[in-house]
Scaffold this motif. Structure first.
Motif, PDB file in Angstrom:
ATOM      1  N   PRO A   1      27.167   9.711 -93.735  1.00 22.69           N
ATOM      2  CA  PRO A   1      26.567   8.460 -94.205  1.00 22.69           C
ATOM      3  C   PRO A   1      25.230   8.149 -93.534  1.00 22.69           C
ATOM      4  CG  PRO A   1      28.927   8.179 -93.931  1.00 22.69           C
ATOM      5  CD  PRO A   1      28.599   9.551 -93.388  1.00 22.69           C
TER       6      PRO A   1
ATOM      7  N   VAL B   1      22.703  10.219 -95.246  1.00 23.39           N
ATOM      8  CA  VAL B   1      22.430   9.609 -96.554  1.00 23.39           C
ATOM      9  C   VAL B   1      21.392   8.504 -96.411  1.00 23.39           C
ATOM     10  CG1 VAL B   1      23.427   8.136 -98.350  1.00 23.39           C
ATOM     11  CG2 VAL B   1      24.651  10.186 -97.612  1.00 23.39           C
ATOM     12  N   ALA B   2      21.563   7.655 -95.420  1.00 27.68           N
ATOM     13  CA  ALA B   2      20.629   6.547 -95.210  1.00 27.68           C
ATOM     14  C   ALA B   2      19.227   7.055 -94.886  1.00 27.68           C
ATOM     15  CB  ALA B   2      21.141   5.648 -94.077  1.00 27.68           C
ATOM     16  N   ASP B   3      19.139   8.094 -94.073  1.00 28.10           N
ATOM     17  CA  ASP B   3      17.829   8.659 -93.730  1.00 28.10           C
ATOM     18  C   ASP B   3      17.129   9.220 -94.963  1.00 28.10           C
ATOM     19  OD1 ASP B   3      18.210   8.008 -91.072  1.00 28.10           O
ATOM     20  OD2 ASP B   3      18.870  10.023 -90.484  1.00 28.10           O
TER      21      ASP B   3
ATOM     22  N   ALA C   1      17.676   8.423 -98.129  1.00 27.17           N
ATOM     23  CA  ALA C   1      17.341   7.328 -99.051  1.00 27.17           C
ATOM     24  C   ALA C   1      16.027   6.666 -98.650  1.00 27.17           C
ATOM     25  CB  ALA C   1      18.472   6.299 -99.084  1.00 27.17           C
ATOM     26  N   ALA C   2      15.830   6.453 -97.365  1.00 29.11           N
ATOM     27  CA  ALA C   2      14.583   5.835 -96.896  1.00 29.11           C
ATOM     28  C   ALA C   2      13.383   6.720 -97.196  1.00 29.11           C
ATOM     29  CB  ALA C   2      14.685   5.557 -95.396  1.00 29.11           C
TER      30      ALA C   2
ATOM     31  N   ALA D   1      28.352   5.349-100.478  1.00 27.28           N
ATOM     32  CA  ALA D   1      27.358   5.332 -99.406  1.00 27.28           C
ATOM     33  C   ALA D   1      25.959   5.567 -99.966  1.00 27.28           C
ATOM     34  CB  ALA D   1      27.699   6.387 -98.359  1.00 27.28           C
ATOM     35  N   VAL D   2      25.839   6.472-100.944  1.00 26.56           N
ATOM     36  CA  VAL D   2      24.544   6.730-101.563  1.00 26.56           C
ATOM     37  C   VAL D   2      24.054   5.479-102.295  1.00 26.56           C
ATOM     38  CG1 VAL D   2      23.361   8.048-103.360  1.00 26.56           C
ATOM     39  CG2 VAL D   2      24.917   9.215-101.784  1.00 26.56           C
TER      40      VAL D   2
ATOM     41  N   ARG E   1      24.824   2.320-101.780  1.00 28.28           N
ATOM     42  CA  ARG E   1      24.471   1.270-100.827  1.00 28.28           C
ATOM     43  C   ARG E   1      23.165   1.594-100.089  1.00 28.28           C
ATOM     44  NH1 ARG E   1      30.554   0.175 -98.349  1.00 28.28           N
ATOM     45  NH2 ARG E   1      31.196  -1.376 -99.902  1.00 28.28           N
ATOM     46  N   ALA E   2      22.974   2.860 -99.768  1.00 25.98           N
ATOM     47  CA  ALA E   2      21.748   3.255 -99.066  1.00 25.98           C
ATOM     48  C   ALA E   2      20.525   3.030 -99.950  1.00 25.98           C
ATOM     49  CB  ALA E   2      21.842   4.713 -98.642  1.00 25.98           C
TER      50      ALA E   2
ATOM     51  N   SER F   1      19.775  -0.565-100.104  1.00 27.53           N
ATOM     52  CA  SER F   1      19.246  -1.095 -98.842  1.00 27.53           C
ATOM     53  C   SER F   1      17.749  -0.842 -98.695  1.00 27.53           C
ATOM     54  CB  SER F   1      19.991  -0.477 -97.660  1.00 27.53           C
ATOM     55  OG  SER F   1      19.616   0.877 -97.469  1.00 27.53           O
TER      56      SER F   1
END
Length: 245
Positions: free
Chosen positions: A63, A66-68, A70-71, A92-93, A95-96, A99
């Motif tokens: 996760p 995934v966040a990295d 997405a940014a 998770a994808v 939500r990322a 965000s």
């Protein structure tokens, strides 16, 4: 140190996407199939060999990873982000992507009946991948798009070269980008997204860290351009894409 090859309108980069991404220009769409979850990788590798399938040569995506990603995608992409994943990471994808300011839709199914068998026989086979798509406000006028994809006859080309079926990637490229757009795939693998872009009249940037996969991608994309010159059929027709949900 990265290495680059240009084939037609495709720029192919051998290297780590984490190092390459900061050097790339803005793109019109990201269409990507990164590593799946730890659970998915463990399940795959535990039966590799028994099922004559290949042990995955790359790490699972967490996760946090995934966040990295997405940014990074949000900074680079002015259009749709199309992210293929498994059921473990789909939320998770989504939500990322939300965000980082994108409007993310409920995951879309890609259903390919009969593609795998649950060897232990203790439950249903997994015949579905999930596609999370997200847009900026600028894409709000694109109109209604397919609610999912079902594999049809001739979609089993991945059996001989790995990765996602070419028909699926052509459908996604056609649905989430426009002719002449620049499409990015940070985990290019055997280059199916690049093949789709070559056949659909899109420009493409593909990044791949594995030399063997990169060489296969170069060969396949070159062949796609040759095929396009011999048989200029234009964009894939909807009836060739299998069923749409």
């Amino acid at each position: 140190m990265s290495e680059e090859v240009t084939i037609g309108d495709c720029r192919l980069i051998l290297g780590d996407c984490r190092e390459v991404l900061p050097t790339l220009p803005m793109v019109d769409a990201v269409i990507v199939d990164p590593p799946y979850s730890k659970r998915c990788h463990a399940g795959h590798d535990s039966v590799a060999g028994v099922a004559s399938s290949r042990v995955l040569g790359y790490s699972a995506l967490s996760p946090a990873g995934v966040a990295d990603l997405a940014a990074e995608y949000a900074m680079l992409c002015r259009g749709w982000i199309v992210w293929m994943t498994d059921s473990e990471l789909a939320l998770a994808v989504r939500r990322a992507l939300e965000s980082v300011g994108r409007y993310a839709f409920a995951p879309l199914p890609f259903y390919q009946p009969g593609r795998s068998v649950r060897l232990s026989g203790d439950g249903p086979c997994s015949w579905t991948d999930w596609i999370v798509v997200a847009r900026t406000k600028a894409q709000s006028k694109w109109g209604t798009l397919p609610g999912g994809y079902v594999a049809g006859p001739g979609w089993n080309d991945k059996a001989r070269m790995g990765g996602k079926p070419t028909h699926l990637m052509r459908a996604l490229v056609s649905d989430y980008s426009r002719p002449g757009d620049l499409v990015l795939d940070t985990h290019m693998g055997a280059g199916t997204t690049g093949v789709a872009c070559a056949l659909e009249g899109r420009r493409f940037i593909g990044v791949e860290n594995d030399r063997d996969a990169f060489d296969i991608a170069c060969e396949r994309i070159d062949n796609a351009y040759r095929q396009g010159q011999m048989f200029p059929s234009g964009p894939i027709h909807k009836q060739e894409q299998g069923a749409l949900i």
